[in-house]
Design an enzyme around this catalytic site. Structure first.
Site, PDB file in Angstrom:
ATOM      1  N   PHE A 150       0.984  -1.132  -0.052  1.00 47.68           N
ATOM      2  CA  PHE A 150      -0.062   0.102  -0.101  1.00 47.68           C
ATOM      3  C   PHE A 150       0.883   1.151  -0.100  1.00 47.68           C
ATOM      4  O   PHE A 150       1.838   1.337   0.549  1.00 47.68           O
ATOM      5  CB  PHE A 150      -0.811   0.022   1.354  1.00 47.68           C
ATOM      6  N   ASP A 151       0.546   2.221  -0.675  1.00 52.91           N
ATOM      7  CA  ASP A 151       1.111   3.686  -0.683  1.00 52.91           C
ATOM      8  C   ASP A 151       0.196   4.062   0.793  1.00 52.91           C
ATOM      9  O   ASP A 151      -0.763   3.735   0.973  1.00 52.91           O
ATOM     10  CB  ASP A 151       0.740   4.233  -1.801  1.00 52.91           C
TER      11      ASP A 151
END
Length: 618
Positions: free
Chosen positions: A313-314
């Site tokens: 995930f960013d």
């Protein structure tokens, strides 16, 4: 011949009704105990009517060197005519044509999600010309910049920005959430949403197929027409399977000298349920996702998603809201409201995310700063009513605030807590305040990530360009396994390539332009719907609601859809196997076998349609 084929295709339902009427008439004649010849003639006519469209399709298939199901049925029906079994010919063609009509109805039903979306798209808009007059215009003829009037109860016809008025808008068609959203001047609105209350003038940014709504419809339609790896396998299987059945039928005829048995083998060997099962599941699954704001860009995405074992995930805009908010406001010197009035007046001149967080405060007095000077990497210097103020980081205010002060201690405490700081100070040292600003974790992020682990995601990883301290502050509330901070866009892409090289199937979830390199190299690229166009273009799966919980729904739906496909394949192959066993054991004949064959198609179709109502919350 193409025109004739097209005619028969369009009239398929009429043909089925006509054949049905002839079959009923023939049975009435037979049960009357008389006119046996009339019975045979009626069955023969029904068989010929049913054979024509099937035969034309078979000829077209042979012209491109493909032995299709239609070829098998055509040979079998012609064989039935040769041996005088007109009733068998009629029943087989009726069952085959009825099966095709049923398949058409099913695909139309499973595509209902796209049709419902398309029906929501407005076709006309009320524009305001340069003279202030209003006109009705087709949305496809609107250009960016056109002013559009939208009143209470109307659908917003374009994507655009509100330039006058206020409204409450139902954005369920875009986000899937039916709550009303307050729209003010400067806010974005989207085509297909409904203005529940108020009147606004909208400056068009996109119209027709170029709108967010139009792109969603196009995306879903394209995805429903795409194929999974399973479908590719089935197509290849059917391509070779049909000639094999034909060869087996010929061998059976030669060895047994039973022409009727050979023809029956051809009829029962038709893999109809096998051919319809996978595309029906695909269309139903993707349509289900579309209604829930989970947009698969291709059926193959489902195959890849169910094999994912690592999700990266960013942070900003993905796990967090992407909109920093004030968590702490400390006034060290001066009046609280007076400082808010001045700080808001200054920060309203800036588009910086931290400035927007402070601008959310409500001032009690409108002030007008002058001599505004932006100091790169530090903040802003401005004058209000002849007095100078500084608003920015510690370096900016160091010239007016002595080191070792109470400010230093508060800065240390807030920094340790992972907050970004904005300091307000007057040049005469009479006023001093500090804001601690943090990005907010998305409300359902923690629960969604935990559910991903339960669904088979073995590792959850955060990749962020933010500093390690801030990243760990956010990750502390999440079931994250690894944190990699201070990463540039190229670093994220390199990391994902490395994980894939080590044998992991990686999904990457992001929302910004800087995420596009990582999205491009992931096994499954997932974009938040609130993200940039670049991120969404580079993605395989778009979460319209920008909610991590939608990713959980996507995982579940992908697994359920592929499971449904496999169930259909099993049903189809078992049916053919059992029919052949029954045929050679003497329990199944041509017409009864064809009936069982068509019933298997109905079973497969009903099984596929369960996906339409499937809830990803199951």
């Amino acid at each position: 011949m193409v025109k004739i084929q097209l005619f028969f295709t369009r009239q398929r339902r009429v043909i089925v009704v006509l054949i049905t009427a002839l079959l009923v008439l023939a049975e009435v004649v037979r049960w009357s105990g008389q006119l046996a010849v009339a019975y045979q003639i009626t069955m023969a006519v029904a068989g010929v009517i049913g054979l024509l469209p099937i035969l034309l399709t078979a000829i077209s298939s042979l012209q491109v060197r493909l032995i299709s199901i239609d070829v098998l049925v055509s040979i079998a029906v012609i064989g039935a005519f040769i041996i005088g079994e007109y009733n068998e010919a009629a029943i087989v063609t009726w069952l085959f044509m009825f099966g095709e009509v049923l398949e058409d109805v099913t695909l139309q039903k499973t595509r209902s999600a796209v049709k419902q979306l398309a029906d929501l798209a407005p076709q006309t808009a009320t524009i305001i010309d340069k003279n202030g007059m209003t006109h009705q215009v087709d949305v496809d003829f609107l250009d960016p910049g056109t002013h559009v009037l939208v009143k209470t109860g109307a659908k917003v016809p374009v994507d655009g920005v509100v330039i006058t008025g206020t409204a409450l808008v139902n954005e369920a068609s875009i986000t899937g959430e039916s709550r009303l959203v307050d729209k003010q001047v400067g806010d974005e609105v989207f085509a297909g949403t409904i203005l529940e209350d108020g009147t606004v003038t909208v400056k068009t940014t996109a119209a027709g197929e170029d709108t967010t709504f139009g792109q969603i419809i196009e995306m879903v339609e394209t995805a429903q027409d795409s194929q999974t790896q399973t479908q590719h396998f089935i197509d290849k299987f059917a391509k070779h399977y049909t000639p094999v059945v034909l060869l087996v039928a010929i061998m059976v005829g030669i060895l047994t000298q039973d022409f009727r048995l050979a023809i029956t083998v051809m009829v029962l060997g038709c893999p109809g349920a096998l051919v319809i099962g996978v595309p029906a599941s695909t269309v139903a699954g993707i349509g289900n996702g579309a209604r829930r704001g989970i947009l698969f860009k291709g059926a193959d995405v489902m195959d890849r998603l169910r094999h994912v074992d690592t999700v990266a995930f960013d942070k900003t805009g993905t796990l967090t809201e992407g909109e920093p908010a004030v968590k702490t406001f400390l006034v060290l010197k001066g009046d609280r409201q007076a400082i808010i009035n001045k700080a808001v007046a200054i920060e309203r001149q800036s588009d910086h995310p931290l400035a927007k967080a402070i601008s959310a405060y409500h001032p009690q007095k409108d002030l007008h700063p002058t001599a505004i000077q932006t100091i790169k990497g530090q903040g802003v210097r401005a004058t209000i009513a002849g007095r100078e103020y500084l608003l920015g980081n510690q370096q900016l205010v160091s010239e007016v605030v002595a080191k070792g002060s109470h400010l230093d201690r508060e800065i240390g405490r807030l920094t340790k807590a992972g907050a970004s700081l904005v300091i307000f100070a007057s040049a005469d040292q009479a006023e001093l305040a500090i804001w601690g600003i943090k990005d907010q974790l998305r409300p359902r992020a923690a629960g969604a990530l935990q559910q991903l682990k339960q669904l088979g995601a073995q590792r959850l990883i955060m990749l962020t360009g933010d500093n390690d301290k801030t990243a760990r502050e956010i990750a502390a509330a999440l079931p994250i396994d690894e944190i990699h901070a201070g990463m540039l866009p190229a670093d994220k892409a390199t990391f994902i390539k490395g994980e894939r090289a080590r044998g992991h199937n990686v999904a990457f979830v992001g929302d910004g332009i800087n995420d596009s390199p990582a999205l491009a190299v992931a096994d499954v690229a997932v974009a938040m719907g609130s993200g940039t166009d670049v991120a969404m273009d580079a993605s395989d799966l778009v979460l319209v609601r920008s909610d991590p919980a939608s990713l959980v729904g996507g995982f579940r739906l992908a697994k359920q859809t592929v499971k449904n496909m496999n169930e259909n394949i099993t049903i189809a192959l078992l049916t053919v196997l059992l029919l052949f066993i029954g045929l050679f054991a003497g329990y199944v004949e041509m017409a009864s076998g064809m009936l069982i064959h068509e019933l298997s198609i109905i079973v497969v179709i009903i099984n596929s349609m369960r996906l339409i109502k499937y809830s990803s919350k199951n």
